[in-house]
Design an enzyme around this catalytic site. Structure first.
Site, short mmCIF file in Angstrom:
data_model
loop_
_atom_site.label_atom_id
_atom_site.label_comp_id
_atom_site.label_asym_id
_atom_site.label_seq_id
_atom_site.Cartn_x
_atom_site.Cartn_y
_atom_site.Cartn_z
N LYS A 76 -10.69 -37.86 13.41
CA LYS A 76 -11.11 -37.25 12.15
C LYS A 76 -12.13 -38.19 11.51
O LYS A 76 -11.97 -39.41 11.55
CB LYS A 76 -9.88 -37.07 11.25
CG LYS A 76 -10.19 -36.40 9.92
CD LYS A 76 -8.90 -36.17 9.11
CE LYS A 76 -9.15 -35.44 7.81
NZ LYS A 76 -7.91 -35.20 7.04
N SER A 151 -7.13 -30.44 5.55
CA SER A 151 -8.48 -30.92 5.74
C SER A 151 -8.80 -31.34 7.17
O SER A 151 -9.97 -31.44 7.54
CB SER A 151 -8.75 -32.10 4.82
OG SER A 151 -7.89 -33.19 5.14
N SER A 175 -2.54 -31.81 5.24
CA SER A 175 -3.78 -31.71 6.01
C SER A 175 -3.69 -31.88 7.51
O SER A 175 -4.68 -31.65 8.20
CB SER A 175 -4.80 -32.71 5.48
OG SER A 175 -5.42 -32.18 4.35
N1 GLN Z 1 -4.87 -29.40 0.47
C1 GLN Z 1 -4.44 -30.60 -0.18
C2 GLN Z 1 -5.55 -31.13 -1.07
O1 GLN Z 1 -6.58 -30.55 -1.09
C3 GLN Z 1 -4.01 -31.63 0.82
C4 GLN Z 1 -5.13 -32.28 1.51
C5 GLN Z 1 -4.71 -33.36 2.44
O2 GLN Z 1 -3.57 -33.39 2.90
N2 GLN Z 1 -5.63 -34.29 2.69
O3 GLN Z 1 -5.40 -32.12 -1.73
#
Ligand code: GLN
Length: 487
Positions: A76, A151, A175
């Site tokens: 990532k 994400s 994410s």
């Molecule tokens: N969807 C959540 C956010 O936007 C979690 C994102 C994540 O786990 N990095 O904060």
């Protein structure tokens, strides 16, 4: 070959059926062919990947049999990679070349894995669809018109589409698990502190945790064996022995107590997902587990608490992007204020700005007690709920997400997007390990079963997930080739 698991590929490499160079080349060719439609990778490291693969082949010829030797991996783009641009999905870091490798990158490299490149993600990991990426949304390999989740959407899409057998991800609120659910792969988030955050670009430091996206729980166990461990450069890295995850996979489920949170089956859960998850739970029962309904009374407060804590921490972490030290700098600033203002206005996207505003507000004098301190108290209640549940059950299981992948652009309202993590966020607030594994399909789209464990019970979570995968074949389904192979 491109849909084999890491352990199967490792066996092929050891018996000489394929070399790491051939395997790496096959992945690179598939990336070249499919990435224009999937947009799963933002950077591909062709030359260095082939060179690392060549070295892995030489090492193997000399008798090196480490399980990840010569296996391609994608990282990532939140993990710093020395000399390889690391964007975090942002214009702010579009041209950033880190001077060092993240712990995770270093460990997998040290285990002989071959780095193929860096995967697409929501900007600074803020999002659930990959749509906030500066590099454009990635596509879901099961339906190119839908999002891969986020994400870590690029990593999930890459594994699902056979561009790489394993990838890294990060999970602050869901994410890793949510994109794993949307793409039909296995996504594992370890306990907070189990994997060092060194070199992982910070979003919300008390919640961020690195983990894996793979085709099976057994492959996650292999990666975790390498990624877990104490690292003094991360003060929250824990000093406790790393379990032998691969060796714990075969424990039978007889006698296992599985907690089923009633709140995870409330309204809003799609009918197909509910049916599939109930069937998956029944399968665990058939294998000798006992299902027990549990209450997580403060679960409904997890999204609101998270959206105070995470933006608060993000607003502090993102203060470092000032146009002076690294990253984007606006053109021709007139003075220091202009430099800060324009650098940050031009360098950050909408969602990141929204979080910085919310976070700064929540932390500001006069509001700290009303929001931040209150959210921290709620966080403790949520953690206590899990602790009480784990007095009676060994793991907790339910859906990862209320539905299958949605269409690009379907969730324009930020709050709708925030609710995506309704089943995953509490796990981060409590710091627990959790996995999402494929457990069914609705209208041709995959969805995941989430399995949550107590603190540092990663071995147990992986064991239960692996046993489920021994009884089912959802994790072996590859995206219908029609959408993909047309390209
Ligand atoms: N969807 C959540 C956010 O936007 C979690 C994102 C994540 O786990 N990095 O904060």
């Amino acid at each position: 070959m491109l849909h084999l698991s890491v352990s199967e590929l490792s066996a092929e490499l050891s018996r000489g059926a394929v070399s790491s160079v051939e395997l790496t080349r096959a992945c690179l060719e598939r990336i070249e062919r499919l990435n224009p439609v999937l947009n799963a990778f933002v950077t591909v490291c062709t030359a260095s990947a082939l060179e690392q693969a060549g070295q892995a082949d030489l090492a193997r010829a000399k008798g090196d049999t480490r399980p990840l030797l010569g296996i391609p991996v994608a990282h990532k783009d939140i993990f710093c990679t020395k000399g390889v641009r690391t964007t975090c999905g942002s214009r702010m870091l579009r041209d950033f070349l880190p001077p060092y490798d993240a712990w995770v990158v270093e460990r997998l490299h040290g285990a002989g894995a071959v780095m193929l490149g860096k995967t697409n993600m929501d900007e600074f990991a803020m999002g659930s669809s990959n749509e906030t990426s500066h590099f454009g949304v990635a596509a879901n390999p099961h339906d190119l018109g839908r999002v891969p989740g986020g994400s870590s959407g690029g990593s999930a899409a890459a594994v699902a589409a056979g561009l790489c057998p394993m990838a890294t991800g990060t999970d602050t609120g869901g994410s890793i698990r949510q994109p794993a659910s949307f793409c039909g792969v296995s996504g594992f988030k370890p306990s907070y502190g189990r994997v060092s955050r060194w070199g992982m670009i910070a979003f919300a430091s008390s919640l961020d945790q690195a983990g894996t996206l793979t085709r099976s729980a057994a492959d996650a166990a292999l990666m975790m064996r390498t990624m877990a461990g104490l690292d003094h450069r991360d003060s929250t890295s824990v000093d406790r022995p790393v379990d032998d995850y691969p060796n714990e996979l075969d424990k039978p489920l007889r006698g296992l107590r599985v907690g089923v949170p009633i709140v995870h089956f409330a309204k809003g859960l799609s009918a197909g997902v509910e049916q599939g998850i109930r069937a998956a739970l029944a399968q665990l029962e058939d294998a000798g587990a006992t299902l027990l309904e549990i209450d997580l009374p403060n679960n409904h407060l997890s999204v609101p608490a998270y959206y105070v804590i995470a933006p608060a921490e993000a607003s502090a972490n993102l203060a470092r992007y000032d146009g002076v030290r690294y990253g984007y700098r606006c053109a021709d600033p007139t003075d220091l204020d202009d430099l800060y203002t324009r650098t940050r206005s031009e360098g950050f996207g909408e969602e990141v700005k929204r979080r910085i505003l919310v976070g700064s507000y929540a932390l500001s004098a006069g509001y700290y007690d009303a929001y931040y301190r209150k959210a921290q108290r709620v966080r403790r209640l949520i953690r206590n709920d899990f602790a009480s549940a784990f007095e009676h059950v060994d793991v907790i299981a339910g859906p990862t997400s209320p539905h299958v992948a949605f269409a690009h652009g379907a969730k324009a309202d930020p709050v709708q997007m925030y609710l995506e993590d309704i089943f995953t966020i509490a796990v981060n607030l409590a710091g627990l390990p959790g996995i999402s594994i494929p457990a069914g399909m609705e209208n041709g789209l995959p969805f995941g079963l989430q399995i949550i464990g107590p603190d540092f019970a990663e071995a147990r979570v992986l064991n239960v997930a692996h046993q489920f995968q021994q009884m089912t074949d959802w994790h072996l389904r590859v995206p219908e080739s029609a959408a993909l192979e047309g390209h």
